[in-house]
Every structure is written in C-alpha cells, then in structure tokens.
Scaffold this motif. Structure first.
Motif, short mmCIF file in Angstrom:
data_model
loop_
_atom_site.label_atom_id
_atom_site.label_comp_id
_atom_site.label_asym_id
_atom_site.label_seq_id
_atom_site.Cartn_x
_atom_site.Cartn_y
_atom_site.Cartn_z
N TRP A 280 -12.17 19.46 -67.42
CA TRP A 280 -12.64 18.18 -67.97
C TRP A 280 -11.88 17.79 -69.25
O TRP A 280 -11.77 16.61 -69.56
N ALA B 84 -10.27 14.05 -69.85
CA ALA B 84 -10.56 13.20 -71.01
C ALA B 84 -9.29 12.77 -71.72
O ALA B 84 -9.13 11.60 -72.10
N VAL C 228 -15.26 7.72 -67.04
CA VAL C 228 -15.82 8.85 -67.79
C VAL C 228 -16.60 9.76 -66.83
O VAL C 228 -16.77 10.96 -67.08
N VAL D 224 -14.87 12.88 -66.03
CA VAL D 224 -15.01 13.99 -66.97
C VAL D 224 -16.25 14.82 -66.60
O VAL D 224 -16.20 16.06 -66.58
#
Length: 462
Positions: free
Chosen positions: A133, A137, A351, A354
């Motif tokens: 992750w 990001a 997002v 992530v």
C-alpha cells in the motif's frame, strides 16, 4: 448529410482548444497497447492457455482493431468533446451515452487500481519486505500531479513514458531472438520451437483453457479506446486519428504476439508463474541481473504511463458528459483545459486502491482485472453498436464520402460484436468471474436508477 444521423454539434459539445500534436496522439495510441496487461497480466493468460495464448492475442487484437476503426470513423466525422460517450448518446439515445460514459470512467478507475497494484508487486523486486500500500500511495501522488498539469504537459510526459517502454519491448524481443539464434545462456541451443510443443503441446489445457484466457487478454487491450478521447484534443483529428488507429495491427503483432512468442520460446510456459513480470523473469532466469533490474524499472514506467493515460481519458469523457448534463455540472469545470474537479474526484476514489492493497495484497490484482474486463468489453460493444447505428439513414453517396470508413463493412463489425457477446458468456460459464459479472451488472443497475431518479431520462436526444 442527413440531420437525423449527423446533427450539428451543440455549443457544449464542440471541441475545446486542442493541446496535443500528432506525435502525442501517435504515442498515446502506441502506449495504450503496452501496459500492465502485457507486462504482468500476460502471465495469467499463459498459465490458462499455454502456447495457444498466441492465437488468443490474435483474435483479441482483431476485435480491438474493428472497434477502433468504428471509433475512428465517428471521431474523424465528428471530433467532439466526450468522444464515444457522445457518439452513443447521439446514435443510440441518452441512456446509452450516459451509461457508456460512466462505464468507461468505471473501467478506467478499475484499470488504474490494477496498475497501482502491479506497481506495488513490481517493487518487491527491490523491496520485498515493504508493504504494497505504501507504493500505491506514492504512485497516486505522482500521477495526480501529472494529470493536474496542462494537456500539453500530459502529452509530453506520455510521449517519454511510451518511448521508454517501446524501446524496452523491442530490446527484449531483439535480445531474446539473439539468445535463440546464437545459443546464448541456458535457454540457447537445441530446437527453438521445443517450448511451444513440449509439456502438453500447443493446446495443453484444451479449447477450454484457451477460451478462459480471453478475459485476461482482453483486459490487456483495455484502454486502447483512449485514442478516440485523445483525438478530440488533437490539432488535426482528421489526420492524427487515422494514423494512430492504422498502426494497431502492427502494434498487436509486434508488442503482443511477437513479444509473448519470444517469452514462450525462451521459457517453458509452466515456469511463467506471475510472481514477477514475465519480461523480467526472462533475464532473471538467464542470470542477467542488471537487465532484469532495468526491465523491472521499465514495467513500472509502463504502469505509471497507463494510470496517467487512463485518468486523462476518464476525466475528458466525464467532463464531456457533464457539459451534456449527464454528470454533475461541477465535473465540467476546467483549468487550462484540465477537468480539475473530475480528476481530483477520481484520485479520491483511487484511494480505495491503498485500502485494498493493505487488506488483500495477494488477491487484489485478479479481482480488479476481471472487473475491468467486464467494463472494457461493455464500452467496446457500445462503440460498435453506435457506429452501426450511425450508418442508418446514410445514402450511398454519404457512405462513400466518409473520410475514414471501417474496413470489411459490415462483417468485421458483426464479428467483433459476436466475439464480445461470447466473452460475456465466458464470464457466466467460469465461476471465478461471477463476482466481476455481478459487480458489473450491479453498477449498470445503480447508474440506471440514478439516471431515472435525477431526471436525466427526460433530457432531449440532441
């Protein structure tokens, strides 16, 4: 030209000031065929079909070509903002335009999730103990900045990205050919065709295995329709779009069939497991560690390029829909030609990548790839149907006057449509694709309900 088949563009539908030159369009078209589906997803397709995956890439490539020629015919005839979402709205009705645009945005976001995941997997080559992750990001920050820049800056960045990955694929093909011809490394010597026929033959998993590979192969071609979107930003769409589309057969033969062929000749197909990119695996297996590391950097660049281009395409389509009141009006706002609100909203949605990579690091790529395939082939089907509908009412002289008509009309279009319908059948047949099928149908249902609930079904056709 009849008013029913080619209505005059409304002010909202006219093209914005273009910012891309012909070389940008050509390289965006070139880059759209070289992404995660080739560098990483090809491993899954090879495991499903074995060496017969080469035939699957040829069949899928033919479908892509006829779809892009359909899009090219409409884009040259009417180079307008919104691209195929606008064409389906005009020729198939408001709901078709609405659902095609939103399905394309859905497709691009899902493909971006797949590419984000692939980058995290590639980074294991150097940082095996770092959580996936974190890389997802970091990637979002990079592509977010690139997409919020001007259209011209986007084109220049994509030009450089594509140049890097095209050079790498050609280098891999030339290097692999040299290994086979001159007997270099452990893969050299002997019969160069042995790996295509050993271990079960050319069809080791039978026709069923070959058919099951269709999903991952079509996923690899997903995003090629961005040519139609980028073309509306071109300074001369009538020249740039045909040149870009007409390179598709050569690109498919070179970057897919030939590249995958070299991989299969160098390595037994069962050894291509997907734990790393098959392209990296070639040099890793041969002990050429510096080349493997360099190529890993290239496949990361390819994934960055794909995310960059996908956000560009989705942003332009949704902004075009907003101008037609088929999306919230805020999404139509631009700054220096960039749909800022739409781009920021999509980055916010990403997002989720992530979170998924933190929760399901091992399974997330397969899940999102199958989801992306449903959205991809749905959009292709709508483009093909819109082009078929656009021919209705045209006189013979009007058809002859088309600047970039589809070849083999109408048989090529009917072949592509039938192939896509067959692929939906594969998703019904294989239980592992049922989740993707249900999510795709659920998205269709939810967006259709929103279409009715927000009163957009009462908007005029033109």
């Amino acid at each position: 030209m009849s008013t029913t088949t080619q209505p005059a563009p409304s002010p909202a539908a006219t093209r914005r000031r273009p910012g891309l030159k012909a070389r940008h369009i050509h390289f965006i078209a070139l880059g759209s065929a070289i992404g995660t589906g080739l560098f990483y997803g090809s491993a899954g397709a090879i495991q499903a079909a074995g060496p017969s995956v080469l035939l699957v890439y040829l069949l899928g490539g033919a479908v892509v070509y006829f779809m892009l020629r359909a899009l090219g015919e409409m884009a040259v005839r009417m180079p307008i903002s919104g691209s195929f979402a606008e064409y389906t709205r005009r020729f198939l009705g408001p709901w078709a335009g609405y659902i095609t645009g939103w399905m394309f945005a859905f497709e691009m976001l899902i493909v971006c999730l797949a590419d984000l995941t692939a980058i995290a997997i590639y980074m294991r080559f150097w940082f095996p103990d770092t959580a996936q992750w974190i890389w997802v990001a970091l990637t979002l920050l990079i592509v977010g900045a690139a997409n919020l820049a001007s259209v011209r800056w986007f084109g220049e960045l994509e030009f450089v990205f594509t140049l890097i990955k095209v050079t790498a694929v050609i280098g891999m093909i030339v290097g692999g050919a040299a290994i086979l011809v001159f007997g270099l490394g452990s893969a050299g010597g002997g019969n160069p065709l042995a790996n295509l026929t050993a271990d079960g033959g050319f069809f080791p998993n039978g026709a069923g295995g070959m058919i099951s590979a269709f999903i991952l192969v079509l996923f690899a071609f997903g995003g090629t329709e961005i040519i139609g979107v980028a073309g509306t930003e071109a300074e001369d769409p009538g020249t740039a779009i045909p040149k870009a589309v007409n390179t598709v057969p050569v690109r498919i033969l070179l970057f897919y069939v030939l590249a995958i062929g070299v991989i299969l000749l160098l390595n037994p197909w069962r050894t291509i497991t997907g734990e790393e990119s098959p392209f990296v695996q070639i040099f890793d297996t041969l002990g050429v560690n510096w080349a493997a590391a360099l190529l890993n950097l290239v496949v990361i660049t390819a994934a960055l390029s794909a995310i960059n281009a996908d956000l560009f395409g989705a942003g332009r389509v949704v902004a075009g829909m907003a101008r037609q009141k088929l999306a919230p009006q805020a999404f139509s706002r631009t700054l220096k030609g960039v749909p800022v609100v739409t781009t920021i909203a999509m980055l916010g949605v990403l997002v989720i990548g992530v979170i998924l990579n933190a929760a399901l690091p091992e399974a997330v790529f397969t899940i999102v790839a199958s989801l992306a395939t449903f959205a991809t082939i749905f959009v292709w089907l709508m483009i093909l149907l819109a082009q078929v509908a656009s021919r209705r009412g045209l006189s013979r002289s009007e058809r002859d006057a088309l600047a970039f008509p589809v070849p083999f009309w109408p048989y090529g279009q009917f072949f592509a449509i039938a192939f896509i319908v067959f692929t939906f059948g594969i998703m019904i047949w294989h239980s592992e694709y049922h989740t993707a099928l249900l999510v795709g149908l659920g998205f269709l249902a939810v967006m259709s309900l929103l279409y009715a609930a927000t009163g957009r079904h009462r908007l005029p056709r033109d």
